[in-house]
Design an enzyme around this catalytic site. Sequence first.
Site, PDB file in Angstrom:
ATOM      1  N   SER A   1       0.816  -1.207   0.000  1.00  0.00           N
ATOM      2  CA  SER A   1       0.000   0.000   0.000  1.00  0.00           C
ATOM      3  C   SER A   1       0.856   1.266   0.000  1.00  0.00           C
ATOM      4  CB  SER A   1      -0.946  -0.065   1.205  1.00  0.00           C
ATOM      5  OG  SER A   1      -2.130   0.613   0.909  1.00  0.00           O
TER       6      SER A   1
ATOM      7  N   LYS B   1       4.187   2.023  -2.327  1.00  0.00           N
ATOM      8  CA  LYS B   1       4.647   3.212  -3.063  1.00  0.00           C
ATOM      9  C   LYS B   1       6.091   3.479  -2.632  1.00  0.00           C
ATOM     10  CE  LYS B   1       0.050   5.270  -1.918  1.00  0.00           C
ATOM     11  NZ  LYS B   1      -0.938   4.589  -2.694  1.00  0.00           N
TER      12      LYS B   1
ATOM     13  N   TRP C   1      -9.935   0.410  -5.412  1.00  0.00           N
ATOM     14  CA  TRP C   1      -9.397   1.734  -5.070  1.00  0.00           C
ATOM     15  C   TRP C   1      -7.978   1.911  -5.633  1.00  0.00           C
ATOM     16  CZ3 TRP C   1     -11.070   6.215  -3.678  1.00  0.00           C
ATOM     17  CH2 TRP C   1     -10.307   7.102  -2.897  1.00  0.00           C
TER      18      TRP C   1
ATOM     19  N   HIS D   1      -7.720  -5.666  -0.070  1.00  0.00           N
ATOM     20  CA  HIS D   1      -6.481  -4.916   0.138  1.00  0.00           C
ATOM     21  C   HIS D   1      -5.777  -5.451   1.394  1.00  0.00           C
ATOM     22  CE1 HIS D   1      -4.089  -1.231  -0.224  1.00  0.00           C
ATOM     23  NE2 HIS D   1      -4.248  -1.025   1.069  1.00  0.00           N
TER      24      HIS D   1
HETATM   25  C1  GCU Z   1      -5.472   4.729   1.576  1.00  0.00           C
HETATM   26  C2  GCU Z   1      -4.849   5.521   0.461  1.00  0.00           C
HETATM   27  C3  GCU Z   1      -3.998   4.636  -0.457  1.00  0.00           C
HETATM   28  C4  GCU Z   1      -3.015   3.833   0.356  1.00  0.00           C
HETATM   29  C5  GCU Z   1      -3.733   3.098   1.462  1.00  0.00           C
HETATM   30  C6  GCU Z   1      -2.824   2.364   2.453  1.00  0.00           C
HETATM   31  O1  GCU Z   1      -6.432   3.873   1.067  1.00  0.00           O
HETATM   32  O2  GCU Z   1      -5.873   6.147  -0.249  1.00  0.00           O
HETATM   33  O3  GCU Z   1      -3.300   5.417  -1.388  1.00  0.00           O
HETATM   34  O4  GCU Z   1      -2.291   2.958  -0.458  1.00  0.00           O
HETATM   35  O5  GCU Z   1      -4.470   4.006   2.240  1.00  0.00           O
HETATM   36  O6  GCU Z   1      -1.672   2.715   2.606  1.00  0.00           O
HETATM   37  O7  GCU Z   1      -3.337   1.450   3.109  1.00  0.00           O
END
Ligand code: GCU
Length: 414
Positions: A253, A257, A344, A395
């Site tokens: 997540s 990144k 998402w 997720h």
């Molecule tokens: C939120 C956010 C995402 C991210 C995620 C996470 O959903 O919008 O961009 O990847 O959190 O880190 O769990």
Amino acid sequence: MSLISVSLYSQEVNYDENKVPDFQLPELLTTFHGKSINDASAWESVRRPEILNVFREQMYGTNPVHQVEVDFKLVKNKEKVLDGVADLKEIDLIFSNDQGKHTARLLLFLPAHVEGPVPVFLGMNFYGNHTIHPSASISLHQSWARDNPLFLISDQKVDDRSRGVRSSRWPVEYILSHGYGLGVIYYGDIDPDYDDEFQNGLHPLFYKKGQTKPTEKEWGSIGIWAWSLSRALDYLETDAKVDHDKVIVFGHSRLGKTSLWAGAQDQRFAGIISNNSGCGGAALSKRKVGETVKIINNAFPHWFNDYFTRFNNNEEELPFDQHMLISLMAPRPVYIASAKDDEWADPRGEYLSGYYAAPAYKLYNMQTPSTIKSPAINQPRMTESVSYHIRSGRHDVTRYDWAQYIRWADKYIK
Ligand code: GCU
């Protein structure tokens, strides 16, 4: 988290493939000045640096040059923990200069049954090193932690009750049994994950005299998290038990990144894994499916640099897209993983960024994904360049994900 965000932003969120706008991805093998790149040497000397630079200046932020010294201190060294299968080390990364001092802790598990130096997965976690396994041998941290009633974390502090609460995401014994080590850092030790204009954590150490927050182009939280993973790698290079040519950077997540950005900048990482990294990670921004640039910048203003807000609702103007981030991994193997219910994060966009990174790998004569069609659910497609799976479910990081990462690492890294 993602569910909350969906309902908050539902009006502007698109999940319909038929409503993806027409968009053009910047050519990977043409420089910003229109010159064609035809071989690996021109890629490495011209195109790769300019792509890296544009991500630094316009998205993740530049790393301030102001010097910080980093010392390593072994604070715990225990053999044969976890019923004898693991050796455990805790290493403090001590950052210091005339502005002050800041400490973060690396937890390193190595397989006790393997003699020689081992390949290692390295990543960050969301609540603390002690949450990845219930073992009482792991130290608790003193840093800020996000309150979470489910994990019995309140008043932004952790205690023994949150030991092992995230163990489902970190199958430590399973990883060790395959001959890999596992290193983790708690991201809150580096920069607490909320917008305080960068007053806490490691950022202030990098301010020039009189500076009180990063400039428009300087790094945000993802930038400094990624940089810290490289500092952990600096330590791993000094540890004789670690095969430092085989360190794989992993993240889920927002921390996926982060692992991508760490892997892009630091070519010592032998392999890179992005688990459900979504917008600002592996997903193509110009598709505007699921989370968009504007949504992410509004919800998490501290993740990227301020320059990146110019592309809020303005993805057309982006001179880059995330396939170019993936191309920076070449020729090293990269694994991108999605989850079916994690719309998402735009699973299709996550696949496509890997697919469109192929021209960079082809310069090294490497095998690349043969079709633009995403693989079916739970049917991983692995190649020596870009690998991908979309698993069923939400997720998360699951045992299934790790089973694929280990199979992939056995094949292309170990
Ligand atoms: C939120 C956010 C995402 C991210 C995620 C996470 O959903 O919008 O961009 O990847 O959190 O880190 O769990």
